[in-house]
Design a protein around this motif. Structure first.
Motif, mmCIF file in Angstrom:
data_model
loop_
_atom_site.group_PDB
_atom_site.id
_atom_site.type_symbol
_atom_site.label_atom_id
_atom_site.label_comp_id
_atom_site.label_asym_id
_atom_site.label_seq_id
_atom_site.Cartn_x
_atom_site.Cartn_y
_atom_site.Cartn_z
ATOM 1 N N HIS A 242 0.864 -1.257 0.209
ATOM 2 C CA HIS A 242 0.013 -0.049 0.089
ATOM 3 C C HIS A 242 0.920 1.258 0.077
ATOM 4 O O HIS A 242 2.011 1.116 0.661
ATOM 5 N N SER A 244 1.066 5.555 0.405
ATOM 6 C CA SER A 244 0.588 6.919 0.688
ATOM 7 C C SER A 244 1.372 8.010 0.206
ATOM 8 O O SER A 244 2.663 7.918 0.508
ATOM 9 N N GLU A 253 -3.049 11.250 -1.440
ATOM 10 C CA GLU A 253 -3.590 9.965 -2.218
ATOM 11 C C GLU A 253 -2.880 8.794 -1.585
ATOM 12 O O GLU A 253 -1.686 8.790 -1.144
ATOM 13 N N SER A 254 -3.690 7.741 -1.433
ATOM 14 C CA SER A 254 -3.555 6.602 -0.681
ATOM 15 C C SER A 254 -4.155 5.346 -1.575
ATOM 16 O O SER A 254 -5.234 5.421 -1.697
ATOM 17 N N GLY A 255 -3.439 4.221 -1.543
ATOM 18 C CA GLY A 255 -4.135 3.224 -2.256
ATOM 19 C C GLY A 255 -3.049 1.901 -2.277
ATOM 20 O O GLY A 255 -1.789 1.954 -2.045
ATOM 21 N N LEU A 323 -10.361 14.287 1.821
ATOM 22 C CA LEU A 323 -9.825 13.073 1.442
ATOM 23 C C LEU A 323 -11.005 12.090 1.281
ATOM 24 O O LEU A 323 -11.670 11.741 2.199
ATOM 25 N N LEU A 324 -11.147 11.998 0.025
ATOM 26 C CA LEU A 324 -12.453 10.976 -0.463
ATOM 27 C C LEU A 324 -12.069 9.412 -0.649
ATOM 28 O O LEU A 324 -10.989 9.360 -1.123
ATOM 29 N N GLN A 325 -12.910 8.637 -0.067
ATOM 30 C CA GLN A 325 -12.657 7.168 -0.043
ATOM 31 C C GLN A 325 -13.373 6.837 -1.476
ATOM 32 O O GLN A 325 -14.554 6.811 -1.710
ATOM 33 N N GLU A 328 -10.925 0.862 -2.709
ATOM 34 C CA GLU A 328 -9.845 0.721 -1.834
ATOM 35 C C GLU A 328 -8.878 1.981 -1.742
ATOM 36 O O GLU A 328 -7.836 1.899 -1.059
ATOM 37 N N ARG A 329 -9.118 3.021 -2.502
ATOM 38 C CA ARG A 329 -8.293 4.254 -2.545
ATOM 39 C C ARG A 329 -9.020 5.469 -1.884
ATOM 40 O O ARG A 329 -10.225 5.510 -1.782
ATOM 41 N N SER A 330 -8.029 6.325 -1.736
ATOM 42 C CA SER A 330 -8.521 7.650 -1.448
ATOM 43 C C SER A 330 -7.658 8.560 -1.788
ATOM 44 O O SER A 330 -6.404 8.752 -2.226
#
Length: 344
Positions: A242, A244, A253-255, A323-325, A328-330
């Motif tokens: 994963h 970030s 962003e994260s995923g 920060l939108l979900q 599995e990502r944001s």
């Protein structure tokens, strides 16, 4: 089969890594963590980390990437409570370490370790490698002199160094060998979590590959969790389940690693991916990220990336995006909540 990085690493050659972050009880969790430095005598504080939340699953690797000055290393030290958070909570294995007293925290220290960018600067030049490796065990009251020495030999073998290295001094080793010793030192207390802070950025590419493979092998054998901090996206992708992405103290962003690298949603992440040195079919280098990161003492209003963003539009300099979900990502970008007709 083990994956082996090489000098020719590139996104197209990277094998996929399953995203298994989602452990209901992660080994490490940071919730809305803030760290400001200074801010006295009328001067604005340095907003090094400004409301970051992330978690690291047991036995998994979370990569933390961003330019210099984005707050990555500060966040890594907050995760280990080597720095005190201004606000927010840091939870390790169910315990809120941000509120533990020193004696209580000391009991958990042996389970959280750090691998430095430059191991030689973290070794005393007057100590032999035996002393470097036994010191953490002595501090935490682990074992006897005999069992500590046996543990040192076992760890040197694990990281690929001969036992006679114990009698030598740090300056007698190459950078790659010193980093192997740094990894061995981090393992002396049998930790559950290791924060790798730019652990391979100072090494030659071929040596980087050896150290990355070593970290992966040690992780598989011991079930370790890593918070892997780096600026090299290819290295982060290779190591991480994963990722970030941090910019100016915030996660933008994260995923899952492969999904984020293959189809980045935030313009900053897209720019980082495009800035990776790689030759296309025409033999031309991709365009680098343009501009300098603003000062963390006075971050821009609205979206912090808008001063460098090629896709900025009216809301970007006025309101900070949430920060939108998304599955599995944001990601935190106004482009994700505004349709094309409005942006035109």
């Amino acid at each position: 089969m083990s994956r082996s990085p090489s000098a020719g690493i590139g996104p197209a050659t990277m094998p996929t890594t399953p995203d298994t972050i989602g452990d209901p009880s992660p080994i490490l969790r940071l919730d809305d963590v803030v760290k400001h430095f200074g801010g006295r005598r009328g001067r604005p504080p340095v907003r090094a980390v400004d409301g970051v939340s992330l978690s690291v699953g047991r036995g998994q690797t979370v990569g933390l990437v961003g330019e210099s000055g984005s707050g990555k290393s500060t966040l890594g030290r907050l995760a280990l409570r080597l720095l005190e958070p201004t606000t927010g909570t840091v939870t390790f294995d169910g315990s809120d370490i941000s509120r533990l007293r020193r004696r209580e925290l000391a009991r958990l220290r042996c389970r959280m370790q750090l691998v430095f960018q430059d191991p030689l600067s973290s070794f005393s030049p007057r100590m032999t490698i035996k002393e470097v490796l036994t010191e953490p065990m002595t501090v935490h009251g682990i074992g006897t002199p005999k069992t500590r020495l046996a543990r040192c030999r076992e760890l040197l073998d694990l990281v690929g160094l001969p036992s006679h290295a114990l009698e030598r001094y740090p300056h007698q080793f190459s950078g790659g060998q010193a980093q192997r010793i740094g990894i061995a030192r981090a393992l002396t207390t049998d930790p559950d979590l290791i924060v790798c802070d730019e652990a391979v950025s100072a090494l030659d590419v071929s040596v980087q590959a050896q150290i990355l493979n070593l970290l992966r092998e040690v992780q598989r054998e011991l079930g370790l969790s890593y918070l892997f901090i780096a600026h090299d996206l290819n290295v982060v992708r290779y190591m991480s389940d994963h990722i970030s992405v941090m910019y100016l103290g915030q996660v933008v962003e994260s995923g899952p690693a492969d999904a984020l690298m293959d189809s980045a949603m935030h313009p900053y992440t897209q720019a980082l991916v495009e800035s990776v040195p790689s030759l296309d079919q025409r033999g031309e280098l991709r365009a680098p990220l343009v501009g300098e990161i603003p000062s963390p003492t006075r971050p821009p209003a609205g979206c912090r990336f808008h001063t460098r963003c090629p896709r900025r539009f009216e809301p970007c300099d006025q309101a900070a995006p949430e920060l939108l979900q998304i599955g599995e990502r944001s990601a935190a970008c106004h482009l994700l909540t505004t349709d094309e007709e409005t942006r035109a």
